[in-house]
Design a protein around this motif. Structure first.
Motif, short mmCIF file in Angstrom:
data_model
loop_
_atom_site.label_atom_id
_atom_site.label_comp_id
_atom_site.label_asym_id
_atom_site.label_seq_id
_atom_site.Cartn_x
_atom_site.Cartn_y
_atom_site.Cartn_z
N GLU A 109 1.29 -0.94 0.04
CA GLU A 109 -0.04 -0.09 -0.13
C GLU A 109 1.14 0.79 0.17
OE1 GLU A 109 -2.98 -0.01 -0.05
OE2 GLU A 109 -3.68 -1.77 -0.53
N GLN A 158 3.69 1.17 -1.78
CA GLN A 158 4.55 1.70 -2.61
C GLN A 158 3.26 2.28 -3.39
OE1 GLN A 158 6.90 -2.03 -3.22
NE2 GLN A 158 6.50 -2.49 -1.96
N ILE A 159 1.88 1.79 -3.00
CA ILE A 159 1.07 2.71 -4.06
C ILE A 159 1.03 4.14 -4.19
CG2 ILE A 159 -1.61 2.50 -5.03
CD1 ILE A 159 -0.88 -0.57 -4.13
N LEU A 160 1.02 4.30 -2.88
CA LEU A 160 0.94 5.54 -2.82
C LEU A 160 2.04 6.29 -3.12
CD1 LEU A 160 -0.85 6.44 1.48
CD2 LEU A 160 -1.43 6.72 -1.02
N PHE A 196 4.27 5.19 -5.90
CA PHE A 196 3.55 5.33 -6.87
C PHE A 196 2.96 6.89 -7.42
CE2 PHE A 196 0.70 5.66 -11.18
CZ PHE A 196 2.27 4.84 -11.71
#
Lengths: 216, 216
Positions: free
Chosen positions: A204, A206-208, A210
């Motif tokens: 999660e 890592q998604i933020l 991105f």
């Protein structure tokens, strides 16, 4: 975030299944606010999705609401809970009572959703026999093969270090467990008949990251 | 599992973004096993997806591999890490040092992925000033407004009880935080410009329960 292995003949898309618990949480919040009826737009706003998606997802459950009015909150919550099998009690075993395991045991919301912890295992001899929470005592991981089949959990949760997760998964499968939720940051191998879901808590972030990279 | 709010103009589909960290973990495992080249089928097997999806996802990054050979593991890992912004160091603040907060601080894999914890807040006066891990001392939540802007975190993680999560989110937004990861089991409201991701640890168990219900 997650991955699913194992065979299922499945009419409801996996992405829909993944959104149902989110809708259910929103409906529980609506119930707490004494809201009797909610529109697809309302559910979408609470869940961060869009209304057309909500209507389509709910149509898989045969829930179409009333045009111009919406869904009855209590009724819809009941249908989703039933679809998720939460109206039956699920027996859950945990292996690995570190910080994350302890956090999961004390995390609100499992009990409300039909989940009962039936066993907690840890390999640390100092923890064995001490209270694990929920009236359970910690069992030694060496006892797993001998004691788990009788306890008959529906689901096992792995919160061990990555280095021992595969060994634990093998022991769980040998003890007859067919549904495993793995929090250890390592990819596990399980036989075809076992349903495995992998949670990586750093995904999660890592998604933020991105989205930050995209915005910069 | 999760929801995203806030505005992004985004060419890479959200579902692809969510799979990239999973591919990256698989590539790191391949590196650990000294595998120099991996096929889309290999990545699919490790990640629990399918090869066509892997190829499509990676094509968004401009990574097409070599037909009949595959992808160079090191190179592909570097491209994904760059796309995820992990080659830049991300500064992360945590609010709520209970069991889950402690588990996240000690969870392997954040540091490897470019995440640095820069601050830990808790409302319990007994915890303030004590070591939180990573060389940080716990700060009082009352200090958040005064101290957080200077620390300039890229991302804030909320691991408070549900009852105080909205108040914490408001304080984080007021302190200039634009990316929030919420573990508290409650839906938060944030302004449009803030990216919010919601993690509900019980969702994964509910998804497994769905598959059990389906099979029974």
């Amino acid at each position: 975030v997650t991955q699913v292995t194992g065979e299922h003949v499945n009419q409801v898309p996996e992405t829909t299944i993944e959104r149902l618990p989110v809708y259910l949480r929103c409906l529980h919040e609506a119930q707490a606010m004494r809201i009797p009826v909610i529109s697809s737009i309302g559910i979408a706003q609470m869940s961060g999705g869009n209304a057309a998606q909500v209507r389509k997802d709910l149509s898989y459950l045969g829930e179409f609401g009333t045009r111009g009015i919406g869904y009855e909150v209590d009724s819809l919550a009941g249908h989703i809970a039933k679809a998720l099998g939460l109206t039956q009690q699920r027996r859950v075993a945990l292996v690995g009572l570190g910080r994350l395991g302890s956090a999961l045991l004390s995390y609100g919301g499992f009990g409300d959703r039909g989940m009962t912890w039936v066993a907690v295992y840890d390999s640390d001899p100092d923890k064995v026999g001490t209270p694990a929470g929920g009236g359970l005592l910690v069992r030694g991981s060496a006892e797993l093969a001998a004691t788990l089949p009788e306890l008959g959990p529906d689901i096992a949760v792995i919160t061990t270090p990555a280095s021992s997760a595969q060994e634990v998964a093998d022991a769980l499968v040998a003890a007859g467990v067919c549904s495993i939720l793995n929090f250890a940051p390592v990819t596990l191998e399980v036989p075809e008949h076992v349903t495995l879901r992998q949670v990586d808590l750093s995904v999660e972030l890592q998604i933020l990251s991105f989205h930050l990279a995209e915005g910069s």
